[in-house]
Design a protein around this motif. Structure first.
Motif, PDB file in Angstrom:
ATOM      1  N   PRO A  10      43.589 -53.955  -8.140  1.00 43.43           N
ATOM      2  CA  PRO A  10      44.387 -55.107  -8.571  1.00 43.43           C
ATOM      3  C   PRO A  10      44.723 -56.074  -7.436  1.00 43.43           C
ATOM      4  CG  PRO A  10      45.282 -53.091  -9.495  1.00 43.43           C
ATOM      5  CD  PRO A  10      44.198 -52.697  -8.539  1.00 43.43           C
ATOM      6  N   LEU A  11      44.820 -55.578  -6.212  1.00 41.65           N
ATOM      7  CA  LEU A  11      45.097 -56.463  -5.077  1.00 41.65           C
ATOM      8  C   LEU A  11      43.965 -57.454  -4.835  1.00 41.65           C
ATOM      9  CD1 LEU A  11      46.590 -53.877  -2.552  1.00 41.65           C
ATOM     10  CD2 LEU A  11      47.838 -55.568  -3.900  1.00 41.65           C
ATOM     11  N   ASP A  12      42.754 -57.083  -5.232  1.00 38.83           N
ATOM     12  CA  ASP A  12      41.597 -57.948  -5.019  1.00 38.83           C
ATOM     13  C   ASP A  12      41.471 -59.042  -6.064  1.00 38.83           C
ATOM     14  OD1 ASP A  12      40.882 -56.577  -2.737  1.00 38.83           O
ATOM     15  OD2 ASP A  12      39.609 -55.166  -3.826  1.00 38.83           O
ATOM     16  N   LEU A  13      42.328 -59.042  -7.071  1.00 34.26           N
ATOM     17  CA  LEU A  13      42.276 -60.055  -8.125  1.00 34.26           C
ATOM     18  C   LEU A  13      42.959 -61.356  -7.711  1.00 34.26           C
ATOM     19  CD1 LEU A  13      42.939 -57.796 -11.240  1.00 34.26           C
ATOM     20  CD2 LEU A  13      40.757 -58.729 -10.439  1.00 34.26           C
ATOM     21  N   GLN A  14      43.648 -61.343  -6.588  1.00 33.11           N
ATOM     22  CA  GLN A  14      44.311 -62.543  -6.079  1.00 33.11           C
ATOM     23  C   GLN A  14      43.692 -62.888  -4.732  1.00 33.11           C
ATOM     24  OE1 GLN A  14      48.561 -61.998  -6.098  1.00 33.11           O
ATOM     25  NE2 GLN A  14      48.505 -60.956  -8.072  1.00 33.11           N
ATOM     26  N   PRO A  15      42.563 -63.610  -4.734  1.00 29.67           N
ATOM     27  CA  PRO A  15      41.786 -63.799  -3.512  1.00 29.67           C
ATOM     28  C   PRO A  15      42.490 -64.559  -2.392  1.00 29.67           C
ATOM     29  CG  PRO A  15      40.912 -65.140  -5.294  1.00 29.67           C
ATOM     30  CD  PRO A  15      41.973 -64.259  -5.886  1.00 29.67           C
ATOM     31  N   ARG A  16      43.525 -65.342  -2.702  1.00 33.56           N
ATOM     32  CA  ARG A  16      44.212 -66.093  -1.648  1.00 33.56           C
ATOM     33  C   ARG A  16      45.436 -65.366  -1.106  1.00 33.56           C
ATOM     34  NH1 ARG A  16      45.518 -71.783  -3.467  1.00 33.56           N
ATOM     35  NH2 ARG A  16      46.091 -70.738  -5.376  1.00 33.56           N
ATOM     36  N   LYS A  17      45.714 -64.179  -1.632  1.00 30.74           N
ATOM     37  CA  LYS A  17      46.877 -63.415  -1.192  1.00 30.74           C
ATOM     38  C   LYS A  17      46.447 -62.390  -0.146  1.00 30.74           C
ATOM     39  CE  LYS A  17      50.959 -61.391  -3.181  1.00 30.74           C
ATOM     40  NZ  LYS A  17      51.599 -60.980  -4.420  1.00 30.74           N
ATOM     41  N   ALA A  18      47.019 -62.486   1.052  1.00 35.11           N
ATOM     42  CA  ALA A  18      46.653 -61.574   2.143  1.00 35.11           C
ATOM     43  C   ALA A  18      47.165 -60.171   1.850  1.00 35.11           C
ATOM     44  CB  ALA A  18      47.221 -62.071   3.461  1.00 35.11           C
ATOM     45  N   ILE A  19      46.344 -59.173   2.197  1.00 34.21           N
ATOM     46  CA  ILE A  19      46.690 -57.772   1.960  1.00 34.21           C
ATOM     47  C   ILE A  19      47.112 -57.085   3.250  1.00 34.21           C
ATOM     48  CG2 ILE A  19      45.781 -55.536   1.230  1.00 34.21           C
ATOM     49  CD1 ILE A  19      43.896 -57.034  -0.616  1.00 34.21           C
ATOM     50  N   GLY A  20      46.467 -57.429   4.344  1.00 34.00           N
ATOM     51  CA  GLY A  20      46.748 -56.759   5.606  1.00 34.00           C
ATOM     52  C   GLY A  20      46.371 -57.614   6.797  1.00 34.00           C
ATOM     53  N   VAL A  21      46.243 -56.964   7.942  1.00 36.10           N
ATOM     54  CA  VAL A  21      45.917 -57.628   9.204  1.00 36.10           C
ATOM     55  C   VAL A  21      44.628 -57.024   9.730  1.00 36.10           C
ATOM     56  CG1 VAL A  21      46.710 -58.034  11.559  1.00 36.10           C
ATOM     57  CG2 VAL A  21      48.358 -57.996   9.690  1.00 36.10           C
ATOM     58  N   PHE A  31      47.500 -63.061  14.480  1.00 28.79           N
ATOM     59  CA  PHE A  31      46.956 -62.146  13.489  1.00 28.79           C
ATOM     60  C   PHE A  31      45.978 -62.870  12.584  1.00 28.79           C
ATOM     61  CE2 PHE A  31      51.381 -60.658  14.183  1.00 28.79           C
ATOM     62  CZ  PHE A  31      51.090 -59.429  14.746  1.00 28.79           C
ATOM     63  N   ASN A  32      44.920 -62.180  12.231  1.00 29.21           N
ATOM     64  CA  ASN A  32      44.020 -62.654  11.184  1.00 29.21           C
ATOM     65  C   ASN A  32      44.262 -61.777   9.975  1.00 29.21           C
ATOM     66  OD1 ASN A  32      42.727 -64.629  12.740  1.00 29.21           O
ATOM     67  ND2 ASN A  32      41.380 -63.111  13.642  1.00 29.21           N
ATOM     68  N   SER A  33      44.468 -62.394   8.835  1.00 29.05           N
ATOM     69  CA  SER A  33      44.767 -61.638   7.623  1.00 29.05           C
ATOM     70  C   SER A  33      43.496 -61.109   6.979  1.00 29.05           C
ATOM     71  CB  SER A  33      45.503 -62.527   6.618  1.00 29.05           C
ATOM     72  OG  SER A  33      46.731 -62.947   7.161  1.00 29.05           O
ATOM     73  N   THR A  34      43.637 -60.020   6.225  1.00 27.66           N
ATOM     74  CA  THR A  34      42.552 -59.506   5.399  1.00 27.66           C
ATOM     75  C   THR A  34      42.902 -59.823   3.953  1.00 27.66           C
ATOM     76  OG1 THR A  34      43.592 -57.325   5.296  1.00 27.66           O
ATOM     77  CG2 THR A  34      41.917 -57.650   6.983  1.00 27.66           C
ATOM     78  N   SER A  36      40.873 -58.547   1.222  1.00 37.35           N
ATOM     79  CA  SER A  36      40.284 -57.588   0.285  1.00 37.35           C
ATOM     80  C   SER A  36      40.723 -56.179   0.664  1.00 37.35           C
ATOM     81  CB  SER A  36      38.754 -57.675   0.300  1.00 37.35           C
ATOM     82  OG  SER A  36      38.239 -57.151   1.495  1.00 37.35           O
ATOM     83  N   THR A  37      40.743 -55.321  -0.319  1.00 38.29           N
ATOM     84  CA  THR A  37      41.112 -53.923  -0.084  1.00 38.29           C
ATOM     85  C   THR A  37      40.162 -53.279   0.913  1.00 38.29           C
ATOM     86  OG1 THR A  37      41.991 -53.794  -2.314  1.00 38.29           O
ATOM     87  CG2 THR A  37      41.505 -51.716  -1.231  1.00 38.29           C
ATOM     88  N   GLN A  38      38.889 -53.570   0.794  1.00 36.73           N
ATOM     89  CA  GLN A  38      37.889 -52.986   1.682  1.00 36.73           C
ATOM     90  C   GLN A  38      38.164 -53.356   3.134  1.00 36.73           C
ATOM     91  OE1 GLN A  38      33.903 -53.778   0.450  1.00 36.73           O
ATOM     92  NE2 GLN A  38      32.984 -52.862   2.261  1.00 36.73           N
ATOM     93  N   ASP A  39      38.433 -54.620   3.410  1.00 35.01           N
ATOM     94  CA  ASP A  39      38.705 -55.052   4.785  1.00 35.01           C
ATOM     95  C   ASP A  39      40.020 -54.480   5.305  1.00 35.01           C
ATOM     96  OD1 ASP A  39      36.365 -56.512   4.763  1.00 35.01           O
ATOM     97  OD2 ASP A  39      37.349 -58.404   4.253  1.00 35.01           O
ATOM     98  N   ALA A  40      41.040 -54.417   4.448  1.00 35.64           N
ATOM     99  CA  ALA A  40      42.339 -53.869   4.863  1.00 35.64           C
ATOM    100  C   ALA A  40      42.214 -52.392   5.213  1.00 35.64           C
ATOM    101  CB  ALA A  40      43.377 -54.079   3.769  1.00 35.64           C
ATOM    102  N   LEU A  41      41.497 -51.629   4.394  1.00 35.80           N
ATOM    103  CA  LEU A  41      41.317 -50.203   4.670  1.00 35.80           C
ATOM    104  C   LEU A  41      40.534 -49.974   5.958  1.00 35.80           C
ATOM    105  CD1 LEU A  41      40.667 -48.743   1.124  1.00 35.80           C
ATOM    106  CD2 LEU A  41      42.540 -48.177   2.661  1.00 35.80           C
TER     107      LEU A  41
END
Length: 136
Positions: A10-21, A31-34, A36-41
């Motif tokens: 569900p976090l990947d459904l909002q493409p402009r919302k940063a998930i992590g660093v 900091f550069n934001s991530t 997608s879930t894949q990049d954050a993990l």
């Protein structure tokens, strides 16, 4: 007829919302934001395995403690111990990841140890791999 249902976090459904660093930090910005879930993990795994236990103030359990194993002479047994630590750390601190394979390779000539991790995220179709080099 079988349907291949793609599961999306569900976090990947909002493409402009940063998930992590993302790591490494860049010199252009702090900091550069991530996004997608894949990049954050992936960034979280890199951070975990490059951090020593006790290194983070107020979070002494963060980190895998792999560098302490690298000061010993690297043998096949030591490579197996590093692999076991990687698997244990992922199952303990990243319960939503399934480890598909872990390979540890060392080079005495260059004083390096390479850890290769191939993993997938449960409940999604995300599969990724990570290569971490420890150099002296």
């Amino acid at each position: 007829m079988a349907f291949n249902v793609q599961k999306i976090n569900p976090l990947d459904l909002q493409p402009r919302k940063a998930i992590g660093v993302s790591l490494p930090f860049s010199s252009n910005s702090v900091f550069n934001s991530t996004y997608s879930t894949q990049d954050a993990l992936r960034s979280n795994l890199i951070n975990h395995f490059l951090t020593e236990k006790g290194e983070r103030y107020l979070n002494p359990n963060l980190g895998a403690g792999l560098r302490r194993l690298l000061f010993d002479q690297i043998t096949v047994d030591k490579e197996g111990e590093i692999e076991a630590v990687v698997r244990t750390e992922i199952s303990t601190y990243f319960p939503n990841l399934q480890v598909n394979s872990v390979r540890v390779a060392s080079s005495a000539d260059t004083n390096t140890v390479t850890v290769y991790i191939k993993y997938s995220v449960t409940q999604t179709n995300i599969q990724d791999e990570l290569l971490i080099n420890f150099e002296q």
